[in-house]
Design an enzyme around this catalytic site. Structure first.
Site, mmCIF file in Angstrom:
data_model
loop_
_atom_site.group_PDB
_atom_site.id
_atom_site.type_symbol
_atom_site.label_atom_id
_atom_site.label_comp_id
_atom_site.label_asym_id
_atom_site.label_seq_id
_atom_site.Cartn_x
_atom_site.Cartn_y
_atom_site.Cartn_z
ATOM 1 N N ARG A 284 -2.492 -33.078 9.870
ATOM 2 C CA ARG A 284 -2.149 -32.711 11.255
ATOM 3 C C ARG A 284 -3.366 -32.291 12.059
ATOM 4 N NH1 ARG A 284 1.852 -30.910 8.073
ATOM 5 N NH2 ARG A 284 0.849 -28.896 7.908
ATOM 6 N N GLU B 134 -0.924 -20.866 -3.785
ATOM 7 C CA GLU B 134 -0.065 -19.879 -4.423
ATOM 8 C C GLU B 134 0.189 -20.263 -5.888
ATOM 9 O OE1 GLU B 134 3.322 -19.339 -2.014
ATOM 10 O OE2 GLU B 134 4.053 -17.613 -3.157
HETATM 11 P P1 AMP Z 1 -3.953 -22.091 4.526
HETATM 12 O O1 AMP Z 1 -4.939 -22.755 3.627
HETATM 13 O O2 AMP Z 1 -3.069 -21.118 3.817
HETATM 14 O O3 AMP Z 1 -4.623 -21.482 5.751
HETATM 15 O O4 AMP Z 1 -2.953 -23.211 5.040
HETATM 16 C C1 AMP Z 1 -3.350 -24.005 6.060
HETATM 17 C C2 AMP Z 1 -2.887 -25.425 5.912
HETATM 18 O O5 AMP Z 1 -1.558 -25.524 5.445
HETATM 19 C C3 AMP Z 1 -2.942 -26.094 7.249
HETATM 20 O O6 AMP Z 1 -3.400 -27.415 7.075
HETATM 21 C C4 AMP Z 1 -1.518 -26.042 7.740
HETATM 22 O O7 AMP Z 1 -1.161 -27.270 8.320
HETATM 23 C C5 AMP Z 1 -0.675 -25.790 6.510
HETATM 24 N N1 AMP Z 1 0.216 -24.639 6.618
HETATM 25 C C6 AMP Z 1 0.202 -23.519 5.847
HETATM 26 N N2 AMP Z 1 1.182 -22.687 6.158
HETATM 27 C C7 AMP Z 1 1.848 -23.260 7.167
HETATM 28 C C8 AMP Z 1 2.981 -22.873 7.954
HETATM 29 N N3 AMP Z 1 3.642 -21.730 7.754
HETATM 30 N N4 AMP Z 1 3.386 -23.709 8.926
HETATM 31 C C9 AMP Z 1 2.733 -24.867 9.146
HETATM 32 N N5 AMP Z 1 1.675 -25.295 8.443
HETATM 33 C C10 AMP Z 1 1.231 -24.494 7.457
#
Ligand code: AMP
Length: 172
Positions: A60, A97
Site C-alpha cells: 500500500r 508478533e
Molecule cells: P508496523 O511494522 O507494525 O509499523 O506495521 C506497519 C505495516 O503493517 C504497514 O505496512 C501497514 O500497512 C501494516 N499495518 C500494521 N498495522 C496496521 C493496521 N492496524 N491497519 C492497517 N495497516 C496496518
C-alpha cells in the site's frame, strides 16, 4: 484540514486476526478528491526538503510513494517482499508478533549520500519502517524522514524511528 481524509479511513475490527483494528485506506484511494488532497499535502510538505529519492514500502505504500515521486519529479525505489525483485538484493528481517518478515531492496537502488523519504500507508509498531531504514542506510543513503498517511500513536512506532523524523497526515 484533513478531517475528511481521517473520516474516510475505515476501521475493520479483527482483521487480519482477532484483536487488530485494521485501518483500511482504500476509501481514500477510491475518492479522487481525497486521494488528490493526500498527495497534494505530501507534495507540499516535502517539496522543499531536498529529497532525492522516494522509497515506497510494498504494497500500500506504493499507492502514495509513486504519485508523490512523480509530482516531485524525483525517482522512486521500491522495497519488496522476498523473491519479488529480479536483480541482486540486500535484505533485512524484522520481528512480528509471531515469527518474522523479510524485506528486500535492489543492491544498487540508492547512491551514497542520497536524501531519502520513506513512504508507507500506516505506521503501527514501526518494525517495518525501521527495517526499511536499515536497508537504506546500508547503501550509504540518508533518511530525511518517514512519511505516512496515518499513524497509530498508541503503538509507539514514532519513538522507535526517531519522533522528529516521523510525519503523518492523520493520527489516531
Ligand atoms: P508496523 O511494522 O507494525 O509499523 O506495521 C506497519 C505495516 O503493517 C504497514 O505496512 C501497514 O500497512 C501494516 N499495518 C500494521 N498495522 C496496521 C493496521 N492496524 N491497519 C492497517 N495497516 C496496518
Amino acid at each position: 484540514m484533513l478531517d475528511d481524509v481521517r473520516a474516510a479511513i475505515r476501521d475493520v475490527p479483527d482483521f487480519p486476526k482477532p484483536g487488530i483494528v485494521f485501518k483500511d485506506i482504500t476509501p481514500v484511494l477510491s475518492d479522487g478528491r481525497l486521494f488528490r488532497k493526500v498527495i497534494d499535502a505530501l507534495v507540499e510538505r516535502w517539496r522543499d526538503e531536498g529529497i532525492s529519492k522516494v522509497v515506497g514500502i510494498e504494497s500500500r505504500g506504493f499507492c502514495f510513494a509513486a504519485p508523490l515521486s512523480y509530482a516531485l519529479g524525483i525517482g522512486l525505489t521500491i522495497v519488496r517482499k522476498p523473491g519479488k525483485l529480479p536483480w541482486r538484493t540486500i535484505r533485512e528481517a524484522y520481528a512480528l508478533e509471531y515469527g518474522e518478515n523479510v524485506l528486500e531492496l535492489h543492491e544498487d537502488a540508492l547512491q551514497p549520500g542520497e536524501r531519502v523519504l520513506v513512504v508507507d500507508d500506516v505506521l503501527a509498531t514501526g518494525g517495518t519502517a525501521d527495517a526499511v531504514g536499515r536497508l537504506v542506510e546500508r547503501q550509504g543513503a540518508q533518511i530525511v524522514a518517514y512519511a505516512f498517511l496515518a499513524e497509530l500513536r498508541f503503538l509507539g512506532g514514532a519513538s522507535r524511528l526517531g519522533a522528529d523524523r516521523v510525519h503523518a497526515l492523520v493520527r489516531y
